[in-house]
Design an enzyme around this catalytic site. Structure first.
Site, PDB file in Angstrom:
ATOM      1  N   HIS A   3      12.664   0.339 -36.532  1.00  0.00           N
ATOM      2  CA  HIS A   3      11.251   0.717 -36.424  1.00  0.00           C
ATOM      3  C   HIS A   3      10.300  -0.462 -36.522  1.00  0.00           C
ATOM      4  CE1 HIS A   3      12.751   4.814 -36.685  1.00  0.00           C
ATOM      5  NE2 HIS A   3      11.703   5.031 -35.924  1.00  0.00           N
ATOM      6  N   CYS A  49      10.057   9.386 -24.637  1.00  0.00           N
ATOM      7  CA  CYS A  49       9.145   8.597 -25.473  1.00  0.00           C
ATOM      8  C   CYS A  49       9.870   7.486 -26.231  1.00  0.00           C
ATOM      9  CB  CYS A  49       8.380   9.497 -26.435  1.00  0.00           C
ATOM     10  SG  CYS A  49       9.439  10.426 -27.547  1.00  0.00           S
TER      11      CYS A  49
END
Ligand code: PEP
Ligand code: MG
Length: 536
Positions: free
Chosen positions: A187, A489
């Site tokens: 992330h 996405c």
């Protein structure tokens, strides 16, 4: 004479930076582990005592040469010695706050009161309170130096960087990140790409000193220290070319995303919260394809309540001016832990209680989020998206919970799912869902059995692998058969190497970090189905 040293790892965020090394062993320490309330109270008391001792030492050192300075420090020392100072913070810790968050909040509030008092003496003391806050918060992180400030062209070198440590730095263009460990799909890499900060990971142990010249190549995944004249010249030329390319991509922003053979492709944006939208013109995209709400929940005191969440969601819907906004329910766990919410010590967090699994296990938190979403829905075109769905039951439960919160069918937001677990991609037609969005980051890690936070298996984390593309194509086909919208996405959509193959699966909607919109529009506009078949 310069003796160039090059480290090779994996590209994690594109772009080139030429700057100076800032080595940080302190970054990891900035993200503290939060303990039980008793441990946090003890930590706060110890940090206050250590800050008081440091100020006491400073007073002794400066009282002869700088009596005014010593007087200011004496005020701070007296504040720290007063037990009443930490009482309000202790009350917040007892209610579940982390020590640093509780103390910082209390001090900020006190400083604001001092400023608003109208009394010059108190107003001048407000900056002392802020100074004290910084000192104690740093002591809590085991860090008694100043908070890390990167110079304009700083290339940060660290072992690893957590998402919260990344978010605690004020990033500026021209800066870059080089990590010894880490992975392109972690992330923190997503955050770096969203912020347009070049980054390379998995570089191995780096021997560098502050101030050395560094070239960070986010395309090649390399770090060059003390470059020789030829390398430096070539990099400067590339940097100039990069600026020309960014300017050309910026020109694409307002253009429609239509393939060379005339097919429109929807381009949405991925964001972590409303603040990111301040600088973005909504006309450049077709909507918000992913809001990663877990970042609203991290780096803060406790979990946000319904009012706070509804306000954040409404802000995004207002910004979008009626375009669809897909807000994902909390996807905590894996490499996105939230103190006091996610489990500690799971053997394999990516295969553990994460995403919707955790939401269903923590009903109160999940219901608060759903309630906030349903409340915000009338402000715009809201779609609720569920992460990490593995079995149909999970969607059945979420649909039932949403039904219980809406007063009439007309006000019910669409409820869709992410396809990022192979079981969902393989059998999509079993699921009750209004739309799907493919999460290629997780889908790739689960299909390839290659953890997204490991640099050792980064080569396997390839969304262009035929196995991953096959599941993406199956998902696109299944969604078409079901008559529901399908988008993607994950970060693969912004990868110039993978996007043509994604378009070839029939996908006509993607969602990418805002900084990639110009680039993906350029690629889409030059792509055609016929040409792709010839090239493939
Ligand atoms: C994905 O897995 O592709 C995705 C978009 O979700 P995240 O990266 O937040 O896990
Ligand atoms: Mg995911």
């Amino acid at each position: 004479m310069a003796s160039e040293v090059r480290y090779s790892g994996q590209p994690a965020s594109p772009g080139l930076a030429i700057g100076v090394v800032v080595v940080s062993d302190r970054i990891a320490a900035m993200a503290r582990d939060v303990g039980s309330p008793d441990e946090e109270i003890a930590a706060l008391k110890a940090a206050v005592a250590s800050a008081a001792a440091a100020i006491g030492d400073l007073i002794t050192r400066v009282e002869d040469t700088n009596p005014e300075g010593a007087a200011i420090l004496e005020f701070q020392f007296a504040m720290l010695e007063d037990d009443a100072l930490i009482e309000p913070a202790i009350a917040r810790i007892a209610n579940g706050s982390a020590a640093d968050v509780a103390f910082a909040e209390v001090m900020d509030e006190m400083a604001a009161d001092y400023e608003a008092s109208g009394d010059d003496y108190f107003a001048a003391r407000a900056s002392d309170l802020r100074d004290l806050k910084e000192r104690v918060v740093r002591a809590l992180s085991g860090d008694d130096e100043d908070v890390l400030e990167l110079p304009d062209n700083g290339v940060l070198i660290a072992d690893d960087l957590t998402p919260s440590a990344f978010l605690s730095i004020q990033w500026r263009n021209g800066q870059a990140i080089a990590l010894s460990t880490g992975s392109p799909t972690a992330h923190v890499a997503i955050l770096a790409r969203a912020r347009d900060i070049p980054m390379a990971v998995g570089l191995g142990p780096i021997k560098a000193a502050d101030g050395e010249t560094a070239i960070l190549d986010g395309e090649a995944g390399t770090l060059t220290l003390d470059p020789d004249a030829q390398t430096a010249r070539r990099s400067r030329d590339r940097l100039a070319e990069q600026s020309r390319q960014s300017a050309a991509d910026a020109n694409q922003l307002a253009e429609p995303a239509i393939t060379a053979d005339g097919e429109p492709v929807e381009v949405h944006i991925n964001i972590a919260g409303p603040a990111e939208l301040d600088e973005i013109d909504p006309t450049i995209c077709d909507g918000v394809g992913l809001v990663r709400t877990e970042f609203l929940f991290s780096n803060r005191d406790g979990l946000p309540d319904e009012d706070e969440q509804a306000a954040a969601y409404e802000r995004i819907l207002i910004w979008a001016k009626g375009k669809p906004v897909t807000i994902r329910t909390l996807d905590a766990g894996g490499d996105k832990p939230i103190a006091g919410y996610t489990l500690d010590g799971e053997g394999n967090p990516f295969l553990g209680l994460r995403g919707i699994r955790l939401s269903l296990a923590r009903h109160a938190v999940f219901e608060t989020q759903l309630r906030a979403l349903v409340r915000a829905a009338p402000v715009g075109s809201l779609r609720i998206m569920v992460p990490m769905v593995s079995i149909p039951d999970e969607m059945t439960t979420v649909n039932r919970l949403v039904d219980g919160l809406v007063s009439d069918e007309g006000s019910r937001p669409a409820v869709g799912m992410m396809v990022e677990v192979p079981s969902a991609a393989l059998t999509l037609e079993r699921f009750t869902t209004d739309f799907v969005s493919i999460g290629s980051n997780d889908l790739t890690q689960y299909v390839m059995a290659a953890s997204r936070d490991s640099s050792d298996v980064a080569a396997l984390q390839d969304a262009a692998d035929p196995a991953v593309l096959k599941l993406i194509a199956m998902t696109v086909d299944a969604a078409k058969r079901m008559g529901i919208p399908v988008s993607l996405c994950g970060d693969a959509a912004a990868d110039p190497r993978v996007l043509p193959a994604l378009l070839a699966t029939g996908l006509r909607s993607i969602s990418v970090v805002p900084s990639a919109v110009g680039r993906v529009k350029r690629i889409i506009r030059s792509w055609s189905a016929a040409q792709f078949r010839t090239e493939a």
